[in-house]
Write a protein that holds these residues in place. Structure first.
Motif, PDB file in Angstrom:
ATOM      1  N   GLU A  24      35.399  40.220  35.531  1.00 40.46           N
ATOM      2  CA  GLU A  24      36.679  39.953  36.167  1.00 40.46           C
ATOM      3  C   GLU A  24      37.716  39.768  35.064  1.00 40.46           C
ATOM      4  N   PRO A  25      38.999  39.905  35.376  1.00 31.63           N
ATOM      5  CA  PRO A  25      40.028  39.838  34.333  1.00 31.63           C
ATOM      6  C   PRO A  25      39.991  38.556  33.499  1.00 31.63           C
ATOM      7  N   LYS A  26      39.752  37.434  34.134  1.00 29.06           N
ATOM      8  CA  LYS A  26      39.732  36.172  33.390  1.00 29.06           C
ATOM      9  C   LYS A  26      38.594  36.158  32.362  1.00 29.06           C
ATOM     10  N   GLU A  27      37.416  36.644  32.792  1.00 24.68           N
ATOM     11  CA  GLU A  27      36.277  36.706  31.875  1.00 24.68           C
ATOM     12  C   GLU A  27      36.520  37.729  30.766  1.00 24.68           C
ATOM     13  N   ALA A  28      37.108  38.875  31.143  1.00 24.05           N
ATOM     14  CA  ALA A  28      37.380  39.926  30.161  1.00 24.05           C
ATOM     15  C   ALA A  28      38.379  39.440  29.112  1.00 24.05           C
TER      16      ALA A  28
END
Length: 151
Positions: free
Chosen positions: A7-11
């Protein structure tokens, strides 16, 4: 969720950038490489291979002082020479999804035809009002405000 998709936050955490920077990078990645997969809500998902490729391109751009776009193009060319694509293959629409999309398109077409009919009626009414406005006599000119003292 597939463990190779982030997900964007993890990426953003993996790359060591802010989510805003990741959004700017996503635009660049989608221009140079391929559109990123999306989740059910339309948010981008980041494949592990793309993150690795992007991290390498960022490192190369910083070391060599070149634009990130050029570094991504180089990484893409190097990948094309002897590697598999870091992006998963795109999934074709399923039959039920195609039928739903077709039904939505038909409904949209019906609404568009109705709106076009309303628009043509409004244009005709507007033209008739303009013609009737021409038929009205012009108003008499008003006296200037200072004419009050000239009696």
């Amino acid at each position: 969720m597939d463990p190779t998709l982030y997900e964007p936050k993890e990426a953003a955490r993996v790359l060591g950038v802010s989510p805003a920077t990741l959004r700017r990078l996503a635009v660049l990645v989608e221009e140079v490489l391929h559109p990123l997969p999306r989740d059910a809500g339309g948010g981008r998902l980041w494949p592990e291979g793309v993150l690795g490729l992007l991290a390498e391109a960022r490192r190369q751009a910083k070391e060599e002082g070149i634009p990130l776009r050029e570094a991504l193009l180089r990484a893409k060319e190097a990948l094309g020479e002897g590697g598999a694509s870091p992006l998963p293959p795109s999934v074709p629409l399923q039959t039920s999804t195609q039928e739903e999309a077709l039904a939505l398109l038909r409904a949209l077409l019906e609404r568009l035809e109705r709106v076009e009919g309303e628009l043509s009626a409004l244009r005709a009414e507007n033209a008739a009002l303009r013609e009737s406005l021409k038929a009205l006599e012009a108003p008499r000119p008003r006296r200037p405000w200072w004419a009050f003292w000239r009696r």
